[in-house]
Design a protein around this motif. Sequence first.
Motif, PDB file in Angstrom:
ATOM      1  N   VAL B  85       0.843  -1.209   0.000  1.00 60.52           N
ATOM      2  CA  VAL B  85       0.000   0.000   0.000  1.00 60.52           C
ATOM      3  C   VAL B  85       0.877   1.258   0.000  1.00 60.52           C
ATOM      4  N   GLU B  86       1.915   1.251   0.825  1.00 64.67           N
ATOM      5  CA  GLU B  86       2.786   2.433   0.864  1.00 64.67           C
ATOM      6  C   GLU B  86       3.452   2.666  -0.495  1.00 64.67           C
ATOM      7  N   TRP B  88       2.204   1.787  -3.337  1.00 65.54           N
ATOM      8  CA  TRP B  88       1.120   2.251  -4.239  1.00 65.54           C
ATOM      9  C   TRP B  88       0.916   3.761  -4.087  1.00 65.54           C
ATOM     10  N   VAL B  89       0.940   4.199  -2.818  1.00 67.52           N
ATOM     11  CA  VAL B  89       0.753   5.627  -2.564  1.00 67.52           C
ATOM     12  C   VAL B  89       1.955   6.411  -3.094  1.00 67.52           C
ATOM     13  N   GLN B  92       1.850   6.776  -6.627  1.00 70.01           N
ATOM     14  CA  GLN B  92       0.610   7.433  -7.091  1.00 70.01           C
ATOM     15  C   GLN B  92      -0.039   6.569  -8.180  1.00 70.01           C
ATOM     16  N   PRO B  94      -2.941   4.617  -8.486  1.00 73.68           N
ATOM     17  CA  PRO B  94      -4.334   4.571  -8.960  1.00 73.68           C
ATOM     18  C   PRO B  94      -4.735   5.773  -9.802  1.00 73.68           C
ATOM     19  N   GLN B  95      -5.645   5.548 -10.714  1.00 71.44           N
ATOM     20  CA  GLN B  95      -6.349   6.663 -11.355  1.00 71.44           C
ATOM     21  C   GLN B  95      -7.810   6.590 -10.914  1.00 71.44           C
ATOM     22  N   GLY B  97      -9.170   4.052  -9.832  1.00 69.45           N
ATOM     23  CA  GLY B  97      -9.015   3.290  -8.604  1.00 69.45           C
ATOM     24  C   GLY B  97      -9.835   2.021  -8.532  1.00 69.45           C
ATOM     25  N   GLN B 100      -7.930  -1.151  -8.348  1.00 64.97           N
ATOM     26  CA  GLN B 100      -6.705  -1.155  -7.541  1.00 64.97           C
ATOM     27  C   GLN B 100      -6.776  -2.054  -6.315  1.00 64.97           C
ATOM     28  N   ASN B 136       2.246   0.729 -15.886  1.00 58.36           N
ATOM     29  CA  ASN B 136       3.649   1.068 -15.595  1.00 58.36           C
ATOM     30  C   ASN B 136       3.812   1.512 -14.143  1.00 58.36           C
TER      31      ASN B 136
END
Lengths: 746, 149
Positions: B85-86, B88-89, B92, B94-95, B97, B100, B136
């Motif tokens: 999760v970290e 992923w954040v 950045q 997700p769009q 989401g 995701q 990507n």
Amino acid sequence: MMDGLTPALFSAAQLPEGQPVNLSRRGVLGAALGALVLGVALPRGAARAQAAAPAVQPGTRIPAFLEIRQDGSVLLKSPFIEGGQGVDTAMAQIVGEELDADPARFVVECAPPGPDYALVNGRRITGGSFSVRSAYPAMRQLGARARAMLVQAAATRLGVPAAELTTEPGKVVHAASGRSLDYGALAAEAAALPVPETAPLRAERDFRYIGKPVARLDVRAKSTGRAMYSIDVTVEGMLQAAVQHAPRLGMEPGAFANEAEVKAMPGVHSIQRLPGAVAVLADRWWRARRAVETLQVGWTPPAADARNVMPADFSSAAHHAVLAAATGPGNPAEVEGDTAAALRSATRTIEAVYDAPFLAHGQLEPPSATARWNADGTLDLWLPNQAPEMFQAVAARVAGIAPEQVKIHSPLLGGFFGRHFLYDSANPFPQAIQLAKEVGRPVKLIWTREEEFLRDALRPMGLARFRAGIGPDGMPVALEAEAVGEGPIGRWFGTAPGKADPSAVEGIAEKPYAIPNRRVVQVPLRHPPIISFWRSVGHSMNDFFYEAFLDEVAEAGGQDPYQLRLRLLAEKPRHKALLEAVGELSGGWKRGPYDAADGTKRARGVAMASPFGSEVATIAEVSLKDGAVVVHDVWVAVDPGRMVNPAIIEAQVNSAVALGLSSALLEEVVYVDGVPQARNFDNYPILTPERMPRVHVRIVESGAPMGGIGEPGLPGVPPAVVNAVAALTGQRVRSLPLAKTRLGAV
Amino acid sequence: MELNINGTTRSVEAEADTPLLWVLRDELGMTGTKYGCGVAQCGACTVLVDGQATRSCVTPVESVAGMAITTIEAVEQDPVGRRVVEAWVAAQAPQCGYCQSGQVMAATSLLKQTPHPSDEDIAAAMTNLCRCGTYNAIAAAVRQAAAQG
């Protein structure tokens, strides 16, 4: 939308049963937090009276947009709907810049319907890559005026002239005395002040948020499953519904062969007839789905006066032939010089016909709608949409009530790409309204992916005929194009008689190249399926047609396609600079074929596009593997004039490249006997991770008026790829998707 | 029927062949796991079953009774999941989401089994669809989460 309070918007559990309730964020938050709110200073009666007055100037009434809470966080009610394009974050950046508040302290939600939010050419839509560029001036001014009110409130509190005060993010500072006051502590007093006519804007050189890669506000919620979409809505007492649509539009449900069997299935509440569909309501959606798919329905043929009938013999292949046979003269979109004369005197003329298929949106969240009739006759609707007021108006008509009696809730969109405008039979909410009325309970309706493929509104099929004349120096002297078909603007908003539908010719008309004689027309021809906006609309195919044909022009004139474009843009410094930028970004233009280090033979193609107020230059590198195209790298130079968030721009370009490539390589909605052949992603392949190229983005801020960002990255991709394939193989593919064409080994 | 979900025993009433996805979403109100296609094509419904990434839209609920089911709601209770999760954040990723949750669960499963995956391992494990084309960013996030493991 992203904080831990979000479920309050979606669950009526804490509300007294059977009461008409206002579930708006304002009501819930105001009660829950005792927020000091710039917004709720207006009594509700006054707010309504003002809303009814015609004099509302969109984007000016601070209370409609901003609530500053005691803890200093800022609730921004946005005119736009977040669906992955980053607009919530962009709005927080713009308002935060002028308010002097860190965008990270913002909570952004979609505002309810209202005249304050009509910031896109007098309307409110989230689409056309319009949001940021349309709202930018108003949102800056809004933030600046709110800041001025906070400063004035602080001046009164501190007993000092406002001129002695400055702000730092989230607080007003009196440097002379070393005192400061947080915005949260000033909000109530500020709200009581008159809104100033204007307020000074921050100098652009002092921007801290605008133009910076500010982190998106919604990423953590979306990485932990906490983001809430329409499909996640829960309303107390609701039934769940699934539908089976008529196989062809216009048919109606007749007799049921096994009604008793279906009614006896677990959890089933009832079977309901709808226009062109049947629904089963149940306590759980899976039970509703299973039951409605078990139901054996006799479908009656369309009535003589039925609208939007899908012909029983409609096929996409035959429709392509109809487009190919349709001839002009057509409605002119761009006429310059005398193409007929120029073609007659040209050294050489070439002709080609290009086409592209119907496409599905394939947004990953299936459409849904939740409807709740309230005891006071009002109706709450939770639904994916890109235009709350337009949906409100249609919902009111369907429901037989006044628009202000329809409360529209617009949760996050699980992708949209144009899917969630009003498309008649392609929207589930009229069904949900009717079902909820019928059973006297709230109803949540979800379309299965299969029903979505059956009723999605399609990106139109398109076909364009080109003819070009080439002079003795190898340069084009004339270009004629006929775009056959129709676009979504014409279908849904109408086109004046004799005029071309802009959405049918964009990407062919008004290209920047210095070809002295040009004639572009639309030959109008109605498509039997329901058609729609699809990311980058007409550009999604028209730039492919034009830019691929331009490579044919280059070849006929004995020119390199990149060099030809440079020459044709000699008098267009903005475009020329962008083309040079993408060349440089890609390590210097080379067409190929050439041998790559991994032993593959590769080639590159180039294309330009001018979509949605921005300029884009694209280069793609391809090789072949087993007769199919592999795209290794895509380089995109994009000039949006000016930018708000470079990280979001880069993400949007990546996203547009993926969708453009997906359409170029794979996608095609095929109809046979009036029904789509693919009903899920197994038969409608979309881009998979393994096909995703590396994407390299350069943002060029030319200083031109701000353009769009969500869509512009797409149109250059199909032609750049197809032009690269031609360079590699000598095969000129004029019909998408590429998967239809077996490409020879080099 | 009793299910072990995120370390808690939950009693559910559903037909034995109901997909786990709909038990999670409708019966238990756990909406983080998403419905995208219903035919195991897109992976938006991915959960972990005994640590294995599983497409819950085609998994009959009775087939996972007694097994350890982990959903996105509990992903951060797992050290690998938290790292994912970290990442992923930080990336950045997700769009819109919508996919995701499934992507994060697929990545968590991969890194629990293969803490230092090759690019080929990532390609083999990360097959969920994303219509926003965040592939990507997702691959970068997986590599970053692995590098921090």
